[in-house]
Design a protein around this motif. Structure first.
Motif, PDB file in Angstrom:
ATOM      1  N   UNK A   6       0.811  -1.205   0.000  1.00 31.47           N
ATOM      2  CA  UNK A   6       0.000   0.000   0.000  1.00 31.47           C
ATOM      3  C   UNK A   6       0.846   1.256   0.000  1.00 31.47           C
ATOM      4  N   UNK A   7       0.440   2.233   0.810  1.00 33.95           N
ATOM      5  CA  UNK A   7       1.183   3.501   0.818  1.00 33.95           C
ATOM      6  C   UNK A   7       2.475   3.424   1.635  1.00 33.95           C
ATOM      7  N   UNK A   8       2.780   2.246   2.198  1.00 36.68           N
ATOM      8  CA  UNK A   8       4.018   2.091   2.959  1.00 36.68           C
ATOM      9  C   UNK A   8       5.226   1.851   2.076  1.00 36.68           C
ATOM     10  N   UNK A   9       5.040   1.760   0.757  1.00 33.63           N
ATOM     11  CA  UNK A   9       6.170   1.483  -0.134  1.00 33.63           C
ATOM     12  C   UNK A   9       6.770   2.771  -0.711  1.00 33.63           C
ATOM     13  N   UNK A  10       6.385   3.913  -0.167  1.00 31.06           N
ATOM     14  CA  UNK A  10       7.061   5.176  -0.467  1.00 31.06           C
ATOM     15  C   UNK A  10       8.028   5.480   0.685  1.00 31.06           C
ATOM     16  N   UNK A  11       8.828   6.487   0.520  1.00 30.72           N
ATOM     17  CA  UNK A  11       9.946   6.703   1.442  1.00 30.72           C
ATOM     18  C   UNK A  11       9.546   6.800   2.920  1.00 30.72           C
ATOM     19  N   UNK A  16       3.337   1.124  -6.191  1.00 36.36           N
ATOM     20  CA  UNK A  16       4.379   2.116  -6.480  1.00 36.36           C
ATOM     21  C   UNK A  16       5.448   1.988  -5.407  1.00 36.36           C
ATOM     22  N   UNK A  17       6.626   1.609  -5.801  1.00 38.06           N
ATOM     23  CA  UNK A  17       7.739   1.397  -4.875  1.00 38.06           C
ATOM     24  C   UNK A  17       8.833   2.415  -5.149  1.00 38.06           C
ATOM     25  N   UNK A  18       9.226   3.156  -4.112  1.00 35.43           N
ATOM     26  CA  UNK A  18      10.364   4.070  -4.230  1.00 35.43           C
ATOM     27  C   UNK A  18      11.619   3.326  -3.787  1.00 35.43           C
ATOM     28  N   UNK A  19      12.672   3.443  -4.573  1.00 35.33           N
ATOM     29  CA  UNK A  19      13.896   2.698  -4.269  1.00 35.33           C
ATOM     30  C   UNK A  19      15.095   3.395  -4.908  1.00 35.33           C
ATOM     31  N   UNK A  20      16.280   2.850  -4.656  1.00 33.28           N
ATOM     32  CA  UNK A  20      17.492   3.407  -5.236  1.00 33.28           C
ATOM     33  C   UNK A  20      18.342   4.129  -4.197  1.00 33.28           C
ATOM     34  N   UNK A  21      19.399   4.759  -4.643  1.00 32.08           N
ATOM     35  CA  UNK A  21      20.353   5.426  -3.757  1.00 32.08           C
ATOM     36  C   UNK A  21      19.657   6.473  -2.891  1.00 32.08           C
ATOM     37  N   UNK A  24      15.498   7.292  16.099  1.00 31.88           N
ATOM     38  CA  UNK A  24      16.421   6.558  15.227  1.00 31.88           C
ATOM     39  C   UNK A  24      16.211   6.949  13.771  1.00 31.88           C
ATOM     40  N   UNK A  25      17.178   6.597  12.944  1.00 34.33           N
ATOM     41  CA  UNK A  25      17.065   6.800  11.499  1.00 34.33           C
ATOM     42  C   UNK A  25      17.292   5.467  10.801  1.00 34.33           C
ATOM     43  N   UNK A  26      16.930   5.404   9.556  1.00 33.96           N
ATOM     44  CA  UNK A  26      17.075   4.164   8.797  1.00 33.96           C
ATOM     45  C   UNK A  26      18.269   4.236   7.862  1.00 33.96           C
ATOM     46  N   UNK A  27      19.048   3.166   7.763  1.00 34.99           N
ATOM     47  CA  UNK A  27      20.105   3.145   6.749  1.00 34.99           C
ATOM     48  C   UNK A  27      19.492   3.179   5.354  1.00 34.99           C
ATOM     49  N   UNK A  28      20.230   3.738   4.398  1.00 35.18           N
ATOM     50  CA  UNK A  28      19.718   3.870   3.038  1.00 35.18           C
ATOM     51  C   UNK A  28      20.647   3.158   2.063  1.00 35.18           C
ATOM     52  N   UNK A  29      20.136   2.887   0.886  1.00 31.82           N
ATOM     53  CA  UNK A  29      20.935   2.220  -0.140  1.00 31.82           C
ATOM     54  C   UNK A  29      22.051   3.132  -0.617  1.00 31.82           C
ATOM     55  N   UNK A  30      23.263   2.616  -0.720  1.00 29.89           N
ATOM     56  CA  UNK A  30      24.370   3.444  -1.224  1.00 29.89           C
ATOM     57  C   UNK A  30      24.254   3.629  -2.732  1.00 29.89           C
ATOM     58  N   UNK A  39      21.217   0.408  -6.501  1.00 29.07           N
ATOM     59  CA  UNK A  39      21.978   1.597  -6.129  1.00 29.07           C
ATOM     60  C   UNK A  39      21.941   2.689  -7.169  1.00 29.07           C
ATOM     61  N   UNK A  40      21.064   2.549  -8.161  1.00 31.20           N
ATOM     62  CA  UNK A  40      20.902   3.598  -9.172  1.00 31.20           C
ATOM     63  C   UNK A  40      20.257   4.821  -8.529  1.00 31.20           C
ATOM     64  N   UNK A  41      20.291   5.973  -9.202  1.00 29.01           N
ATOM     65  CA  UNK A  41      19.627   7.147  -8.634  1.00 29.01           C
ATOM     66  C   UNK A  41      18.187   6.838  -8.250  1.00 29.01           C
ATOM     67  N   UNK A  42      17.694   7.503  -7.206  1.00 31.89           N
ATOM     68  CA  UNK A  42      16.356   7.225  -6.678  1.00 31.89           C
ATOM     69  C   UNK A  42      15.309   7.266  -7.789  1.00 31.89           C
ATOM     70  N   UNK A  43      14.414   6.295  -7.761  1.00 38.15           N
ATOM     71  CA  UNK A  43      13.421   6.160  -8.809  1.00 38.15           C
ATOM     72  C   UNK A  43      12.174   5.484  -8.252  1.00 38.15           C
ATOM     73  N   UNK A  44      11.102   5.525  -9.026  1.00 35.67           N
ATOM     74  CA  UNK A  44       9.865   4.835  -8.683  1.00 35.67           C
ATOM     75  C   UNK A  44       9.693   3.632  -9.591  1.00 35.67           C
ATOM     76  N   UNK A  45       9.084   2.568  -9.037  1.00 39.00           N
ATOM     77  CA  UNK A  45       8.779   1.380  -9.823  1.00 39.00           C
ATOM     78  C   UNK A  45       7.285   1.110  -9.734  1.00 39.00           C
ATOM     79  N   UNK A  46       6.632   0.967 -10.884  1.00 39.15           N
ATOM     80  CA  UNK A  46       5.230   0.552 -10.948  1.00 39.15           C
ATOM     81  C   UNK A  46       5.193  -0.888 -11.434  1.00 39.15           C
ATOM     82  N   UNK A  47       4.417  -1.743 -10.763  1.00 36.63           N
ATOM     83  CA  UNK A  47       4.424  -3.161 -11.097  1.00 36.63           C
ATOM     84  C   UNK A  47       3.020  -3.673 -11.398  1.00 36.63           C
ATOM     85  N   UNK A  48       2.983  -4.902 -11.847  1.00 33.99           N
ATOM     86  CA  UNK A  48       1.762  -5.552 -12.322  1.00 33.99           C
ATOM     87  C   UNK A  48       0.984  -6.128 -11.135  1.00 33.99           C
TER      88      UNK A  48
END
Length: 519
Positions: free
Chosen positions: A204-209, A234-239, A316-322, A369-378
Motif C-alpha cells: 500500500x502507501x508504505x512502499x514510499x519513502x 508504487x515502490x520508491x527505491x534506489x540510492x 532513530x534513522x534508517x540506513x539507506x541504499x548506497x 543503487x541507481x539514482x532514486x526512482x519509482x517502480x510501478x508493477x503488475x
C-alpha cells in the motif's frame, strides 16, 4: 447545461482533469462537451485496455484520480483486465461508461448488455445515473469513492447525458482517513518485543519513502526482517532510499524468505499466498504456527508504521541504499547483461514501469543503487499493463523520464499504446525484452506438473512460442510514429538507451536475447 457538461465540470472542480478515452456513439455528448471545459485533457487510446491501464498509471503517480471514458458493456469488458490491476493496487480510477438511452434499452439493440454486472466485478463503487439533475451529485460521489482507493464506475445513459437542466456539484466530499488503529499498534509492539522471529510485510502507501523508513527503523530496532509485497503499486527505491527486498513471486522462494517466522505483521499488504495452486504444495505461504497481525490496510500503512517506529525506536534513522552502479557489460545480450546496462544508465528520478516478467529477473538487483526512482508493477497479474501504464505515468509526471520494461508476449496485448505515446509526444523509452517466447509459461508447464517429460511435446511448445513468424517490434513501433531500433549486444543497448534518454519523445528498443530456458 446538459448532463455531459455538468459531469465534466464536476470532475474538473474535484481535481480530475485528465480523461483517457475510447468513446462510441453513446458518449458523443461527453466528447462534444470537452470543448466547453478546456481544463479537461482528453487522451485517446485505440483500445479500451490502453485507456484503463493509462488511467491506472496516471493515478499511481499523480496520487489523485484519473477518469476513463468507455463505450457500453463491450467497451468496459475490453478494459476490464487493467481495471482488475487497478483494483488490486487500490488505485483511484473513475470510470464513466456510456449506455443506451433509457427508452432505447427495451429494444435489445445489438450492443445491449448487463453493464452493471461487468462493472460490479471490478468496482468498489458503481452507480447508474437515471436523472439528469443527479449527474453532478453522482459524479462527486464517484470521485470521493475513487479517492478512498476504489475503482468507481458511473454509468451514464445517453439521454441523461444529452438532456438539459443539469448543474455541476460544488465539490466532491472528502473521504475520511482510516487512521491508525492503536490496538493494532500495541499488538505489533508485543510481537516485536517478544524476541521471536518476526517478519514485517509492507504494501500500500508504505512502499514510499516515509513508510520504508519507518519499516526499516522497526526492523533494525527489533531484529526483525522486512519485506515488500511481491507486486507493489508504487515502490520508491534506489540510492538514498531505505532498501527493502520484495517477497518472491515463486512460492518456493517466498517460503524460504518467510521460513522460521513466528510473527508476521501486515502493513498495507495481504497475507501471502501462492499465486497459483500447484499439486501437492500449500496455497498459504504463512509458516505453520506463525501468528499473523494486521497493523494497517492499504491506505494508512505508512502512518501506522511511523507510529510504531516512534514507539519502538524513538529518535532513530534508517540506513539507506548506497549509490552504486553495475560496470557496463559487453558482448551478446541476455537478461542479466540487459539488466546491468539499465542499472548503469537509469536516469535520476526515473519512473520504471515493469512488465518484464521472467526476462527482467536481474533488473531489481542491477538498479538497487541507481539514482532514486519509482517502480510501478503488475499488481493484479493481468498482462498488457506496462505500455498503457507508461502513458499514464508520463502524463502525470511530464518532467520525469519513463522507462518501460516490457516482455515481448505481454507487449502485444496493448501494443497500440505506442500510438498514444507518439500522439502525445511522451518521454517514454520502451525496452522490449524479446526472447521469442512465453518464457514464464514454459516454466509453469513444468511447475504445475502438466508434463513429466524433460522436453514437452511439440504441440504444447507451439502454444508457448512467439516465432514463426517472429514479431518485428521495430516496424510496429515505426508504423505508429515511435522511433525504434533493434539491438543484440550490451553495447548496442547502452547506445540506444543513451540516445533515447537524450532525445524528447517516445522511443522503442527491441532487445533481442535468448530465452532463460533455452539450452
Amino acid at each position: 447545461m446538459n448532463g455531459a457538461q455538468a459531469l465534466i465540470r464536476t470532475l474538473v472542480g474535484a481535481g480530475v482533469d485528465v480523461c483517457f478515452a475510447n468513446p462510441g456513439t453513446s458518449e458523443m455528448h461527453f466528447v462534444a462537451a470537452l470543448d466547453s471545459v478546456p481544463q479537461m485533457r482528453g487522451v485517446l487510446g485505440l483500445f479500451e485496455g490502453v485507456a484503463t491501464g493509462a488511467a491506472d498509471g496516471y493515478a499511481r503517480m499523480a496520487g489523485r484520480p484519473a477518469a476513463v471514458l468507455l463505450h457500453l458493456g463491450p467497451g468496459l469488458g475490453n478494459g476490464l483486465a487493467n481495471l482488475h490491476n487497478a483494483r488490486r493496487a487500490a488505485t483511484p480510477v473513475l470510470v464513466v461508461v456510456g449506455d443506451h438511452a433509457t427508452y432505447h434499452k427495451r429494444y435489445d439493440a445489438p450492443l445491449e448488455s448487463d453493464i452493471d454486472a461487468v462493472a460490479g466485478s471490478v468496482s468498489g463503487w458503481f452507480r447508474r445515473t437515471m436523472r439528469t439533475s443527479d449527474v453532478g451529485t453522482d459524479a462527486a460521489e464517484a470521485v470521493a469513492a475513487a479517492r478512498a482507493g476504489a475503482v468507481s464506475t458511473l454509468i451514464l445513459p445517453a439521454d441523461v447525458s444529452w438532456t438539459e437542466g443539469a448543474e455541476p456539484a460544488d465539490a466532491a466530499p472528502v473521504p475520511p482517513s482510516p487512521g491508525v488503529d492503536d490496538d493494532a499498534v500495541r499488538a505489533a509492539l508485543v510481537a516485536l518485543r517478544s524476541g521471536a522471529p518476526t517478519v514485517l510485510l509492507i504494501g500500500g502507501d508504505a512502499t514510499r519513502e516515509p513508510g520504508l523508513t519507518a519499516a526499516v527503523r522497526i526492523a533494525e530496532a527489533a531484529g526483525a526482517r522486512v519485506l515488500c509485497e511481491t507486486f507493489p503499486a508504487r515502490l520508491q527505491r534506489g540510492a538514498g532510499v531505505p532498501a527493502v527486498d520484495r517477497l518472491a513471486y515463486l512460492a518456493e522462494a517466498a517460503t524460504e524468505q518467510l521460513a522460521g517466522a513466528q510473527h508476521l505483521i501486515l502493513a498495507g499488504a495481504k497475507s501471502p499466498v501462492s499465486f497459483f495452486a500447484y499439486p501437492g504444495k500449500p496455497s498459504d505461504l504463512v509458516p505453520q504456527g506463525c501468528a499473523v497481525h494486521v497493523l494497517a490496510g492499504h491506505l494508512d500503512a505508512a502512518g501506522a508504521l511511523q507510529q510504531l517506529a516512534d514507539e519502538l525506536a524513538p529518535g532513530t534513522s534508517a540506513p539507506v541504499a548506497p549509490a552504486t552502479r553495475p560496470t557496463p557489460p559487453s558482448g551478446d545480450l541476455n537478461a542479466f547483461s540487459a539488466a546491468a546496462v539499465i542499472g548503469a544508465l537509469l536516469p535520476e528520478g526515473a519512473i520504471l514501469v515493469d512488465e518484464s516478467n521472467t526476462a527482467g529477473i536481474g533488473v531489481a538487483a542491477a538498479t538497487a543503487g541507481a539514482p532514486a526512482h519509482d517502480v510501478l508493477t503488475l499488481t493484479g497479474g493481468a498482462i498488457g499493463y506496462g505500455l498503457p501504464a507508461a502513458v499514464g505515468a508520463a502524463i502525470a509526471a511530464p518532467d520525469r523520464p519513463v522507462l518501460s520494461l516490457q516482455a515481448d508476449g505481454s507487449a502485444m496485448y496493448t501494443i497500440s499504446a505506442l500510438w498514444t505515446q507518439a500522439r502525445e509526444q511522451l518521454d517514454v523509452t520502451t525496452v522490449i525484452f524479446n526472447n521469442g517466447a512465453y518464457d514464464i509459461l514454459r516454466m509453469e508447464l513444468q511447475r504445475v506438473g502438466a508434463t513429466d517429460a524433460a522436453t514437452p511435446g511439440p504441440k504444447a511448445l507451439t502454444l508457448l512460442d512467439l516465432g514463426s513468424p517472429a514479431i518485428d517490434f521495430v516496424k510496429i513501433a515505426e508504423g505508429m510514429g515511435v522511433a525504434a531500433r533493434r539491438v543484440t549486444t550490451a553495447e548496442g543497448l547502452a547506445a540506444a538507451l543513451t540516445d533515447a534518454f537524450a532525445e524528447p519523445g517516445p522511443h522503442l528498443i527491441d532487445a533481442v536475447m535468448p530465452s532463460l530456458l533455452s539450452g
